[in-house]
Design a protein around this motif. Structure first.
Motif, PDB file in Angstrom:
ATOM      1  N   ASN A   1      12.550  -9.553  -6.215  1.00 40.38           N
ATOM      2  CA  ASN A   1      11.254 -10.182  -6.509  1.00 40.38           C
ATOM      3  C   ASN A   1      10.180  -9.118  -6.771  1.00 40.38           C
ATOM      4  N   PHE A   2      10.644  -7.911  -7.110  1.00 39.90           N
ATOM      5  CA  PHE A   2       9.721  -6.823  -7.461  1.00 39.90           C
ATOM      6  C   PHE A   2       9.387  -6.932  -8.962  1.00 39.90           C
ATOM      7  N   PHE A   3       8.546  -6.065  -9.420  1.00 41.86           N
ATOM      8  CA  PHE A   3       8.320  -5.816 -10.857  1.00 41.86           C
ATOM      9  C   PHE A   3       8.093  -7.106 -11.636  1.00 41.86           C
TER      10      PHE A   3
ATOM     11  N   ILE B   1       2.144  -5.483  10.374  1.00 38.73           N
ATOM     12  CA  ILE B   1       1.304  -4.322  10.716  1.00 38.73           C
ATOM     13  C   ILE B   1       0.662  -3.772   9.447  1.00 38.73           C
ATOM     14  N   ARG B   2       1.497  -3.647   8.395  1.00 37.63           N
ATOM     15  CA  ARG B   2       0.959  -3.126   7.121  1.00 37.63           C
ATOM     16  C   ARG B   2      -0.131  -4.041   6.579  1.00 37.63           C
ATOM     17  N   MET B   3       0.111  -5.350   6.632  1.00 35.27           N
ATOM     18  CA  MET B   3      -0.855  -6.295   6.050  1.00 35.27           C
ATOM     19  C   MET B   3      -2.151  -6.345   6.851  1.00 35.27           C
ATOM     20  N   VAL B   4      -2.017  -6.361   8.186  1.00 42.32           N
ATOM     21  CA  VAL B   4      -3.203  -6.433   9.050  1.00 42.32           C
ATOM     22  C   VAL B   4      -4.117  -5.244   8.780  1.00 42.32           C
ATOM     23  N   ARG B   5      -3.529  -4.067   8.731  1.00 41.50           N
ATOM     24  CA  ARG B   5      -4.362  -2.864   8.573  1.00 41.50           C
ATOM     25  C   ARG B   5      -4.957  -2.811   7.174  1.00 41.50           C
ATOM     26  N   THR B   6      -4.162  -3.230   6.184  1.00 42.14           N
ATOM     27  CA  THR B   6      -4.686  -3.255   4.808  1.00 42.14           C
ATOM     28  C   THR B   6      -5.840  -4.254   4.706  1.00 42.14           C
ATOM     29  N   TYR B   7      -5.672  -5.405   5.370  1.00 43.32           N
ATOM     30  CA  TYR B   7      -6.724  -6.428   5.346  1.00 43.32           C
ATOM     31  C   TYR B   7      -8.042  -5.854   5.853  1.00 43.32           C
ATOM     32  N   TRP B   8      -7.997  -5.198   7.017  1.00 42.18           N
ATOM     33  CA  TRP B   8      -9.257  -4.689   7.581  1.00 42.18           C
ATOM     34  C   TRP B   8      -9.828  -3.558   6.728  1.00 42.18           C
ATOM     35  N   ASP B   9      -8.962  -2.740   6.116  1.00 36.10           N
ATOM     36  CA  ASP B   9      -9.472  -1.712   5.185  1.00 36.10           C
ATOM     37  C   ASP B   9     -10.247  -2.389   4.059  1.00 36.10           C
ATOM     38  N   LEU B  10      -9.633  -3.446   3.500  1.00 32.75           N
ATOM     39  CA  LEU B  10     -10.266  -4.144   2.371  1.00 32.75           C
ATOM     40  C   LEU B  10     -11.547  -4.860   2.796  1.00 32.75           C
ATOM     41  N   MET B  11     -11.624  -5.207   4.065  1.00 31.34           N
ATOM     42  CA  MET B  11     -12.831  -5.874   4.586  1.00 31.34           C
ATOM     43  C   MET B  11     -13.924  -4.853   4.921  1.00 31.34           C
TER      44      MET B  11
ATOM     45  N   LEU C   1      -6.117 -10.024   0.252  1.00 32.01           N
ATOM     46  CA  LEU C   1      -5.096  -9.115  -0.302  1.00 32.01           C
ATOM     47  C   LEU C   1      -4.968  -9.334  -1.814  1.00 32.01           C
ATOM     48  N   ILE C   2      -5.000 -10.586  -2.221  1.00 33.02           N
ATOM     49  CA  ILE C   2      -4.809 -10.896  -3.646  1.00 33.02           C
ATOM     50  C   ILE C   2      -6.049 -10.489  -4.451  1.00 33.02           C
TER      51      ILE C   2
ATOM     52  N   GLU D   1      -2.234  -3.328  -5.881  1.00 35.16           N
ATOM     53  CA  GLU D   1      -0.817  -3.370  -5.501  1.00 35.16           C
ATOM     54  C   GLU D   1      -0.663  -3.132  -3.994  1.00 35.16           C
ATOM     55  N   PHE D   2       0.149  -3.949  -3.351  1.00 27.70           N
ATOM     56  CA  PHE D   2       0.478  -3.752  -1.937  1.00 27.70           C
ATOM     57  C   PHE D   2       1.801  -2.987  -1.926  1.00 27.70           C
ATOM     58  N   TYR D   3       1.749  -1.738  -1.467  1.00 34.56           N
ATOM     59  CA  TYR D   3       2.918  -0.857  -1.593  1.00 34.56           C
ATOM     60  C   TYR D   3       3.918  -1.132  -0.486  1.00 34.56           C
ATOM     61  N   HIS D   4       4.556  -2.265  -0.565  1.00 34.98           N
ATOM     62  CA  HIS D   4       5.460  -2.657   0.526  1.00 34.98           C
ATOM     63  C   HIS D   4       6.445  -3.705   0.019  1.00 34.98           C
ATOM     64  N   GLY D   5       7.683  -3.626   0.465  1.00 35.55           N
ATOM     65  CA  GLY D   5       8.678  -4.638   0.101  1.00 35.55           C
ATOM     66  C   GLY D   5      10.061  -4.121   0.439  1.00 35.55           C
ATOM     67  N   TYR D   6      11.020  -5.021   0.473  1.00 32.76           N
ATOM     68  CA  TYR D   6      12.385  -4.647   0.818  1.00 32.76           C
ATOM     69  C   TYR D   6      13.327  -5.117  -0.292  1.00 32.76           C
ATOM     70  N   THR D   7      14.410  -4.390  -0.485  1.00 34.49           N
ATOM     71  CA  THR D   7      15.398  -4.790  -1.503  1.00 34.49           C
ATOM     72  C   THR D   7      15.789  -6.257  -1.325  1.00 34.49           C
ATOM     73  N   TYR D   8      15.897  -6.668  -0.073  1.00 32.69           N
ATOM     74  CA  TYR D   8      16.351  -8.048   0.198  1.00 32.69           C
ATOM     75  C   TYR D   8      15.213  -9.010   0.520  1.00 32.69           C
ATOM     76  N   SER D   9      13.970  -8.649   0.121  1.00 33.63           N
ATOM     77  CA  SER D   9      12.852  -9.602   0.273  1.00 33.63           C
ATOM     78  C   SER D   9      13.137 -10.814  -0.598  1.00 33.63           C
ATOM     79  N   GLY D  10      13.495 -11.921   0.017  1.00 37.01           N
ATOM     80  CA  GLY D  10      13.758 -13.139  -0.764  1.00 37.01           C
ATOM     81  C   GLY D  10      15.110 -13.101  -1.444  1.00 37.01           C
ATOM     82  N   HIS D  11      16.143 -12.660  -0.744  1.00 35.55           N
ATOM     83  CA  HIS D  11      17.500 -12.635  -1.323  1.00 35.55           C
ATOM     84  C   HIS D  11      17.884 -14.053  -1.775  1.00 35.55           C
ATOM     85  N   PRO D  12      18.388 -14.206  -3.012  1.00 41.94           N
ATOM     86  CA  PRO D  12      18.587 -15.569  -3.524  1.00 41.94           C
ATOM     87  C   PRO D  12      19.550 -16.415  -2.691  1.00 41.94           C
ATOM     88  N   ALA D  13      20.662 -15.856  -2.244  1.00 43.00           N
ATOM     89  CA  ALA D  13      21.610 -16.679  -1.483  1.00 43.00           C
ATOM     90  C   ALA D  13      21.003 -17.071  -0.135  1.00 43.00           C
TER      91      ALA D  13
END
Ligand SMILES: Cc1ncc(COP(=O)(O)O)c(C=O)c1O
Length: 457
Positions: free
Chosen positions: A89-91, A130-140, A312-313, A318-330
């Motif tokens: 679900n990248f790119f 943790i990544r999202m919380v800290r990014t949120y407060w930075d953006l705030m 965040l949106i 860009e939120f520099y975070h994600g995993y290869t299996y973020s939202g694996h289809p199966a």
């Protein structure tokens, strides 16, 4: 041709000993007695390589909520693997299973949650937060606001960040944890306290220790508070009723984000879709995993509230975070099938109105056994504590291993529960029938009597 060969129990045990490092295991002691090899499962039962049938009172690791052998979950995985076994679900890509799952998750959660971020496990979900919380407060515009408050004896996972959120001293000792910016307060464990306060007063005091910590750290530095609605791995610690409303008040008053870790309590375990629904909180984040797929495939994720997601949106780039299996289809396809199954079979209502109260009644009765000092169960998540004496109150010396002794006797009798020290914990599949509940309870009484004999004779 089957991928996994047929071998004898002894062969599996030997290969396991030689090649396999297990999670949360003392290998020296394991190698003395060898692993129990589980070969198949059906309904609420697992079967070992000797053909022993064991009622799984822990739903695997709090996850096989729909029970074993559910054909529609198996079909969902197989069909999705044929159609599209993997894509990311990248790119600027997505695929139907991840989109479908994200949209139906919105329908079962509180109204502040319209969006989810997928991960592969509960630990990854908490790292994401943790990544999202800290990014949120930075953006705030509050970049100093990075500290997260958690609790002693909490369990939020085992990656470096999730183990830091966890409040388990032995984990912290082994790896130089917690990482900076994570602090802990006491858990709301009334039975483990000196009991000088009523449970209601104790719940308020435990919540107010969060307020005291906010003041100590500085309100402008505290980003979030994280808690499991009921602590699971720590021993099924059910907080007094006064606790969560006061936590919500404190988070609201200081603008602190509230994270309700729903990895165990999510998807019905307490007789509501989420623990936050049961306790009446309105979290800003809910990490989930386990029960989302009934454990059939690994999947985790985070419900992100509009308060955070909109920022965040709109402002985050860009939120520099994600995993290869973020939202694996199966895994997502299985999750969709699993949520539909829970809805169709009304399993959440069943826990609230039928099997939950049925098991709870019988569970509370363990309190009449001379070895049982405290019982607690909400939905299908329970514990009792083995004590040496109730009057005067005395616990066993840990070295006596009363809890593990009971657990082993119970396993020999054909029921699996877990021992956290002398606390016995239980979280059976949602499909548990009344007859299966009776079997579990009857065998536990027998094991309690045997344990008492072994401990006192
Ligand atoms: C409340 C809670 N959060 C997070 C986790 C970690 O999940 P996982 O083992 O999928 O990484 C667990 C695991 O038991 C848990 O109980």
């Amino acid at each position: 041709m089957a991928a996994i060969e047929k071998r004898s129990r002894e062969d599996w045990q030997e290969l396991d000993k030689e090649h396999h490092l297990h999670p949360f295991t003392d290998h020296k002691s394991l190698h003395k007695k060898r692993s129990r090899i589980i070969t198949r499962a059906e309904g609420v039962y697992i079967y070992d390589a000797d053909g022993n049938r064991i009622l799984d009172g822990m739903s695997g690791l709090w996850c096989v909520n729909a029970g074993y052998g559910r054909q529609e979950l198996i079909d969902a995985a197989a069909e999705q693997m044929q159609e599209l076994p993997y894509y990311n679900n990248f790119f600027q890509c997505a695929h139907p299973p991840s989109i479908e799952l994200a949209s139906i998750l919105k329908d079962v959660s509180q109204p502040q949650f319209k969006r989810v971020f997928f991960a592969g496990s509960g630990s990854e979900s908490n790292d994401t937060i943790i990544r999202m919380v800290r990014t949120y407060w930075d953006l705030m515009g509050q970049p100093g606001r990075h500290t997260i408050i958690s609790r002693n004896n909490a369990y939020h996972g085992s990656t470096v960040a999730a183990a830091s959120l966890s409040g388990m001293k032995p984990m912290h000792r082994q790896s130089g944890l917690p990482i900076p910016g994570i602090v802990h307060v006491d858990q709301p464990y009334w039975f483990g306290s000196d009991q000088s306060l009523s449970p209601e007063e104790f719940g308020l005091a435990a919540a107010r220790s969060i307020e005291a910590k906010i003041k100590e750290v500085g309100a402008d530095k505290v980003a979030a508070f994280i808690g499991e609605p009921i602590q699971g791995a720590g021993g099924v610690i059910v907080p007094p009723d006064t606790y969560w409303p006061e936590v919500q008040r404190i988070c609201d008053e200081y603008g602190v984000l509230l994270i309700s870790d729903e990895v165990i309590t999510g998807f019905g375990r307490l007789g509501e879709w989420f623990g936050a629904d049961h306790f009446g909180t309105r979290p800003d984040f809910m990490p989930f995993a386990k029960g989302v797929t009934s454990g059939y495939l690994p999947l985790g994720g985070v419900f992100v509230s509009d308060r955070v997601a909109d920022v965040l949106i709109d402002k985050g780039g860009e939120f520099y975070h994600g995993y290869t299996y973020s939202g694996h289809p199966a895994a997502c396809a299985v999750a969709v099938a699993n949520i539909k199954l829970i809805q169709r079979e009304k399993l959440v209502d069943r826990i609230r109105d039928d099997i939950g109260p049925y098991l709870q009644d019988k569970w509370q009765a363990f309190g009449e056994h001379p070895l049982v000092g405290n019982t607690r169960m909400v939905g299908l998540m329970g514990a009792f504590e083995i004590v040496k004496s109730k009057e005067p109150f005395e616990r066993f010396d840990e070295k006596q291993g009363a809890g593990p002794l009971f657990r082993d006797l119970l396993t020999d009798a054909g029921v699996c529960m877990r021992a956290v020290g002398d606390t016995i914990i239980c979280a059976p599949p949602f499909i548990l029938s009344h007859a299966e509940a009776d079997e579990m309870i009857d065998k536990a009484w027998i094991a309690l009597d045997l344990a008492q004999k072994a401990l006192f004779d």
